[in-house]
Design a protein around this motif. Structure first.
Motif, PDB file in Angstrom:
ATOM      1  N   GLN A   1      20.738   0.310  43.616  1.00  0.00           N
ATOM      2  CA  GLN A   1      20.892  -1.130  43.796  1.00  0.00           C
ATOM      3  C   GLN A   1      22.339  -1.571  43.567  1.00  0.00           C
ATOM      4  OE1 GLN A   1      18.218  -3.620  41.472  1.00  0.00           O
ATOM      5  NE2 GLN A   1      19.735  -5.259  41.419  1.00  0.00           N
ATOM      6  N   LEU A   2      22.945  -1.097  42.476  1.00  0.00           N
ATOM      7  CA  LEU A   2      24.313  -1.502  42.173  1.00  0.00           C
ATOM      8  C   LEU A   2      25.304  -0.947  43.191  1.00  0.00           C
ATOM      9  CD1 LEU A   2      24.234  -1.176  38.302  1.00  0.00           C
ATOM     10  CD2 LEU A   2      24.719  -3.257  39.586  1.00  0.00           C
ATOM     11  N   ALA A   3      25.110   0.302  43.599  1.00  0.00           N
ATOM     12  CA  ALA A   3      26.000   0.881  44.612  1.00  0.00           C
ATOM     13  C   ALA A   3      25.910   0.091  45.912  1.00  0.00           C
ATOM     14  CB  ALA A   3      25.643   2.346  44.850  1.00  0.00           C
ATOM     15  N   GLU A   4      24.705  -0.304  46.274  1.00  0.00           N
ATOM     16  CA  GLU A   4      24.525  -1.098  47.496  1.00  0.00           C
ATOM     17  C   GLU A   4      25.214  -2.456  47.368  1.00  0.00           C
ATOM     18  OE1 GLU A   4      20.912  -2.775  50.368  1.00  0.00           O
ATOM     19  OE2 GLU A   4      20.482  -1.366  48.745  1.00  0.00           O
ATOM     20  N   GLU A   5      25.125  -3.079  46.200  1.00  0.00           N
ATOM     21  CA  GLU A   5      25.799  -4.359  45.992  1.00  0.00           C
ATOM     22  C   GLU A   5      27.302  -4.240  46.212  1.00  0.00           C
ATOM     23  OE1 GLU A   5      25.037  -6.626  42.457  1.00  0.00           O
ATOM     24  OE2 GLU A   5      22.936  -5.975  42.387  1.00  0.00           O
ATOM     25  N   VAL A   6      27.891  -3.190  45.669  1.00  0.00           N
ATOM     26  CA  VAL A   6      29.336  -2.993  45.817  1.00  0.00           C
ATOM     27  C   VAL A   6      29.690  -2.735  47.275  1.00  0.00           C
ATOM     28  CG1 VAL A   6      31.304  -1.565  45.163  1.00  0.00           C
ATOM     29  CG2 VAL A   6      29.565  -2.146  43.451  1.00  0.00           C
ATOM     30  N   ILE A   7      28.929  -1.876  47.937  1.00  0.00           N
ATOM     31  CA  ILE A   7      29.208  -1.535  49.337  1.00  0.00           C
ATOM     32  C   ILE A   7      29.103  -2.770  50.224  1.00  0.00           C
ATOM     33  CG2 ILE A   7      28.332  -0.249  51.328  1.00  0.00           C
ATOM     34  CD1 ILE A   7      27.468   1.940  49.264  1.00  0.00           C
ATOM     35  N   GLU A   8      28.085  -3.585  49.986  1.00  0.00           N
ATOM     36  CA  GLU A   8      27.836  -4.731  50.853  1.00  0.00           C
ATOM     37  C   GLU A   8      28.568  -5.999  50.418  1.00  0.00           C
ATOM     38  OE1 GLU A   8      23.631  -5.236  51.296  1.00  0.00           O
ATOM     39  OE2 GLU A   8      23.411  -3.416  52.515  1.00  0.00           O
ATOM     40  N   SER A   9      29.368  -5.883  49.366  1.00  0.00           N
ATOM     41  CA  SER A   9      30.076  -7.072  48.870  1.00  0.00           C
ATOM     42  C   SER A   9      31.115  -7.597  49.853  1.00  0.00           C
ATOM     43  CB  SER A   9      30.768  -6.741  47.549  1.00  0.00           C
ATOM     44  OG  SER A   9      31.846  -5.818  47.754  1.00  0.00           O
ATOM     45  N   GLY A  10      31.609  -6.709  50.725  1.00  0.00           N
ATOM     46  CA  GLY A  10      32.665  -7.098  51.651  1.00  0.00           C
ATOM     47  C   GLY A  10      34.048  -7.059  51.036  1.00  0.00           C
ATOM     48  N   ARG A  11      34.147  -6.711  49.760  1.00  0.00           N
ATOM     49  CA  ARG A  11      35.445  -6.655  49.073  1.00  0.00           C
ATOM     50  C   ARG A  11      36.215  -5.383  49.383  1.00  0.00           C
ATOM     51  NH1 ARG A  11      37.173 -11.328  46.165  1.00  0.00           N
ATOM     52  NH2 ARG A  11      35.279 -12.533  45.734  1.00  0.00           N
ATOM     53  N   PHE A  12      35.499  -4.348  49.773  1.00  0.00           N
ATOM     54  CA  PHE A  12      36.120  -3.038  49.950  1.00  0.00           C
ATOM     55  C   PHE A  12      35.666  -2.435  51.282  1.00  0.00           C
ATOM     56  CE2 PHE A  12      34.672  -3.880  45.622  1.00  0.00           C
ATOM     57  CZ  PHE A  12      35.893  -4.025  44.968  1.00  0.00           C
ATOM     58  N   SER A  13      36.478  -1.523  51.810  1.00  0.00           N
ATOM     59  CA  SER A  13      36.113  -0.839  53.052  1.00  0.00           C
ATOM     60  C   SER A  13      36.720   0.552  53.057  1.00  0.00           C
ATOM     61  CB  SER A  13      36.603  -1.634  54.274  1.00  0.00           C
ATOM     62  OG  SER A  13      38.011  -1.795  54.236  1.00  0.00           O
ATOM     63  N   LEU A  14      36.031   1.477  53.712  1.00  0.00           N
ATOM     64  CA  LEU A  14      36.569   2.828  53.849  1.00  0.00           C
ATOM     65  C   LEU A  14      37.814   2.786  54.721  1.00  0.00           C
ATOM     66  CD1 LEU A  14      33.399   5.053  54.459  1.00  0.00           C
ATOM     67  CD2 LEU A  14      34.721   4.835  52.349  1.00  0.00           C
ATOM     68  N   GLU A  15      38.876   3.412  54.262  1.00  0.00           N
ATOM     69  CA  GLU A  15      40.075   3.523  55.079  1.00  0.00           C
ATOM     70  C   GLU A  15      39.798   4.478  56.244  1.00  0.00           C
ATOM     71  OE1 GLU A  15      42.730   1.875  54.917  1.00  0.00           O
ATOM     72  OE2 GLU A  15      42.871   1.063  52.878  1.00  0.00           O
ATOM     73  N   SER A  16      40.280   4.129  57.419  1.00  0.00           N
ATOM     74  CA  SER A  16      40.051   5.011  58.569  1.00  0.00           C
ATOM     75  C   SER A  16      40.826   6.314  58.432  1.00  0.00           C
ATOM     76  CB  SER A  16      40.449   4.298  59.867  1.00  0.00           C
ATOM     77  OG  SER A  16      41.807   3.895  59.816  1.00  0.00           O
ATOM     78  N   ASP A  17      41.977   6.257  57.782  1.00  0.00           N
ATOM     79  CA  ASP A  17      42.799   7.444  57.553  1.00  0.00           C
ATOM     80  C   ASP A  17      42.717   7.808  56.077  1.00  0.00           C
ATOM     81  OD1 ASP A  17      44.768   9.355  57.162  1.00  0.00           O
ATOM     82  OD2 ASP A  17      46.257   8.357  58.418  1.00  0.00           O
ATOM     83  N   TYR A  18      42.165   8.959  55.789  1.00  0.00           N
ATOM     84  CA  TYR A  18      41.951   9.406  54.405  1.00  0.00           C
ATOM     85  C   TYR A  18      43.222   9.378  53.577  1.00  0.00           C
ATOM     86  CZ  TYR A  18      40.264  12.693  50.755  1.00  0.00           C
ATOM     87  OH  TYR A  18      39.899  13.301  49.584  1.00  0.00           O
ATOM     88  N   SER A  19      44.348   9.745  54.176  1.00  0.00           N
ATOM     89  CA  SER A  19      45.603   9.819  53.419  1.00  0.00           C
ATOM     90  C   SER A  19      46.053   8.453  52.918  1.00  0.00           C
ATOM     91  CB  SER A  19      46.705  10.444  54.275  1.00  0.00           C
ATOM     92  OG  SER A  19      47.050   9.601  55.359  1.00  0.00           O
ATOM     93  N   THR A  20      45.619   7.395  53.583  1.00  0.00           N
ATOM     94  CA  THR A  20      46.037   6.041  53.211  1.00  0.00           C
ATOM     95  C   THR A  20      45.686   5.719  51.763  1.00  0.00           C
ATOM     96  OG1 THR A  20      45.775   5.282  55.494  1.00  0.00           O
ATOM     97  CG2 THR A  20      45.780   3.588  53.791  1.00  0.00           C
ATOM     98  N   ILE A  21      44.614   6.299  51.257  1.00  0.00           N
ATOM     99  CA  ILE A  21      44.163   6.008  49.894  1.00  0.00           C
ATOM    100  C   ILE A  21      45.248   6.331  48.881  1.00  0.00           C
ATOM    101  CG2 ILE A  21      42.404   6.548  48.154  1.00  0.00           C
ATOM    102  CD1 ILE A  21      40.650   7.493  50.588  1.00  0.00           C
ATOM    103  N   TRP A  22      46.041   7.385  49.159  1.00  0.00           N
ATOM    104  CA  TRP A  22      47.078   7.807  48.221  1.00  0.00           C
ATOM    105  C   TRP A  22      48.482   7.454  48.690  1.00  0.00           C
ATOM    106  CZ3 TRP A  22      42.587  10.295  49.175  1.00  0.00           C
ATOM    107  CH2 TRP A  22      41.753  10.496  48.073  1.00  0.00           C
ATOM    108  N   VAL A  23      48.696   7.438  49.970  1.00  0.00           N
ATOM    109  CA  VAL A  23      50.027   7.096  50.479  1.00  0.00           C
ATOM    110  C   VAL A  23      50.345   5.638  50.187  1.00  0.00           C
ATOM    111  CG1 VAL A  23      51.431   6.852  52.560  1.00  0.00           C
ATOM    112  CG2 VAL A  23      50.002   8.889  52.243  1.00  0.00           C
ATOM    113  N   ASN A  24      49.361   4.759  50.368  1.00  0.00           N
ATOM    114  CA  ASN A  24      49.519   3.337  50.083  1.00  0.00           C
ATOM    115  C   ASN A  24      48.805   2.997  48.777  1.00  0.00           C
ATOM    116  OD1 ASN A  24      50.815   3.113  52.562  1.00  0.00           O
ATOM    117  ND2 ASN A  24      48.948   2.508  53.619  1.00  0.00           N
ATOM    118  N   GLU A  25      49.474   2.310  47.898  1.00  0.00           N
ATOM    119  CA  GLU A  25      48.860   1.922  46.644  1.00  0.00           C
ATOM    120  C   GLU A  25      47.820   0.821  46.864  1.00  0.00           C
ATOM    121  OE1 GLU A  25      52.109   0.749  44.182  1.00  0.00           O
ATOM    122  OE2 GLU A  25      52.666   2.813  43.690  1.00  0.00           O
ATOM    123  N   ASN A  26      46.754   0.873  46.070  1.00  0.00           N
ATOM    124  CA  ASN A  26      45.730  -0.179  46.076  1.00  0.00           C
ATOM    125  C   ASN A  26      45.183  -0.427  47.481  1.00  0.00           C
ATOM    126  OD1 ASN A  26      46.235  -0.859  43.174  1.00  0.00           O
ATOM    127  ND2 ASN A  26      48.229  -1.438  43.995  1.00  0.00           N
TER     128      ASN A  26
END
Length: 454
Positions: free
Chosen positions: A236-261
């Motif tokens: 339930q909590l994981a679904e709340e976070v996923i569906e919150s609209g606050r966050f999204s999977l980056e299309s390019d995996y490297s972006t998570i570390w190359v770009n901060e936050n």
């Protein structure tokens, strides 16, 4: 003022780490007390900032707490094969291993800092609103919960210290270990409080960087519930976070570390030129490299996996191939942030918890698993191929291992699911799931018992 705050926080936390050593050499330790420091909202906010900073110590997320679980998972090697690191890979950890003591001490340093905040901020009457008061306490509870969660995953029963002390050393307090169930109960209580008292976001994106939010508390709570086998709550909590609209999977995996936050970051530690990341300077092709990715880590990935060539930094020189830890590349200066909670992990938590709660591999569980693999460019077997929940959970763990390699998760997840004996351990013995209680602490505190097997 900044110098005074730095000293004051170091003193309140009982800090003995490198960031404060030089200054502590110059200022008497009894110059000011906690009661005098926690006398206004400005100092209280500085104390919370300092508590976040303790997480960045080279004994914690700044190096040791990333490296040690990754050695245990077989993903990292040391250039000289020092026994103190090999012990984790080979499941023969000595009770006097210095890294166990380093992480233990850093953990209780942070806990003591948060305990000071939680106990003393309620009494502040100057320059503080009730909203700010609850927020600062909520941030401290989130940090304390994170550290106790890591402690209980690493050592099982641990001392549960909830009031501030004059030292970060639990040995000097003669504190006995509390059952892991009690520690988990406190972690859950802290996170529930934090989820209620923290904002979903702060006033500006700049103010939100590196700070716990209600979403971060819910994300960590989902993870804790997974470890506690409360799968319905975790899902339930994981679904709340996923569906919150606050966050999204980056299309390019490297972006998570190359770009901060990145858009995927739920809680990310902020390093900068004043607080550098110690791991970066010793794990890259430039500088004094000490830690490398193992050959095993490279072989785990399919050749078509888009994550492989970023997670593993492969360098070929005169025909010799060397594998480096690829996720922490911001080396000049070494200011690489560390994502502690990010959305891809919540997708995989949701996939596992949903399937376990339902007793079947539902479409919702499958889609969360598939979302992570889609980003990696991998073809996912049809849902019908997962004929049992156990098989699906095993596939999720393998996926999480690839997705979160070098993020200190594989060892704990494989211990939790029992896969460690099958896939990670050179000595497949459940007694070695937990690390040994540091002997240095036990020598000073006869109330500390040792874990089985040591």
């Amino acid at each position: 003022m900044k110098t005074n705050i730095k000293y004051l926080f170091c003193m309140l936390a009982g800090l003995s780490l490198s960031s404060c050593d030089n200054y502590l050499d110059k200022v008497p330790i009894d110059q000011i007390g906690a009661e005098q420091f926690f006398n206004n909202g400005v100092n209280a906010q500085s104390a919370v900032t300092g508590a976040y900073r303790t997480l960045e110590s080279s004994y914690y997320y700044g190096q040791a707490f990333i490296l040690i679980p990754e050695f245990a998972a077989g993903h990292i090697r040391h250039y000289l094969s020092f026994p103190e690191f090999l012990e984790y890979t080979e499941n023969r950890i000595r009770v006097d291993n210095p890294w166990s003591l380093n992480i233990w001490t850093a953990s209780y340093t942070t806990i003591n800092a948060t305990n000071n905040i939680i106990e003393r901020v309620p009494g502040i009457e100057t320059d503080i609103t009730e909203e700010l008061r609850q927020q600062l306490i909520g941030e401290a509870k989130f940090i304390r919960a994170l550290v106790y969660f890591n402690l209980v995953r690493s050592w099982g029963d641990v001392p549960l210290v909830l009031t501030p002390t004059q030292s970060s050393e639990t040995a000097g307090l003669r504190v006995s270990r509390q059952p892991a169930a009690n520690v988990y109960a406190q972690v859950i209580a802290d996170l529930q409080d934090a989820a209620t008292s923290l904002p979903e976001a702060y006033s500006t994106p700049e103010q939100s960087k590196g700070r716990a939010t209600s979403w971060a508390a819910k994300a960590l709570l989902a993870k804790v519930y997974l470890y506690q086998e409360d799968y319905a709550q975790a899902a339930q909590l994981a679904e709340e976070v996923i569906e919150s609209g606050r966050f999204s999977l980056e299309s390019d995996y490297s972006t998570i570390w190359v770009n901060e936050n990145s858009n995927e970051a739920i809680f990310e530690l902020q390093f900068n030129e004043q607080a550098t990341n110690a791991l970066v300077g010793v794990s890259n092709p430039v500088g004094a490299t000490q830690f490398y990715a193992s050959d095993l880590a490279y072989r785990l990935f399919e050749p078509t996996d888009r994550r492989r060539n970023f997670a593993i930094n492969t360098v070929v020189d005169n025909g010799d191939t060397t594998f480096y830890i690829g996720k922490y590349r911001n080396v000049s200066p070494p200011t690489q942030n560390v994502p502690v909670l990010r959305l891809a992990e919540l997708y995989l938590i949701h996939a596992e918890a949903t399937a376990r709660a339902a007793g079947s591999v539902s479409t919702a569980a499958y889609q969360s698993y598939k979302a992570v693999r889609d980003r990696a460019g991998l073809t996912t077997p049809a849902v019908a191929t997962f004929t049992t929940v156990a098989r699906f959970v095993e596939a999720i763990q393998q996926e999480k291992r690839l997705e979160m390699i070098f993020e200190a998760e594989t060892w704990y997840d494989y211990v939790r699911t029992g896969l460690a004996q099958e896939e990670l351990m050179q000595v497949p013995n459940a007694n070695f799931y937990l690390f040994p209680i540091p002997q240095g602490e036990r020598d000073l505190n006869p109330n500390l018992t040792q874990n089985a097997g040591y």
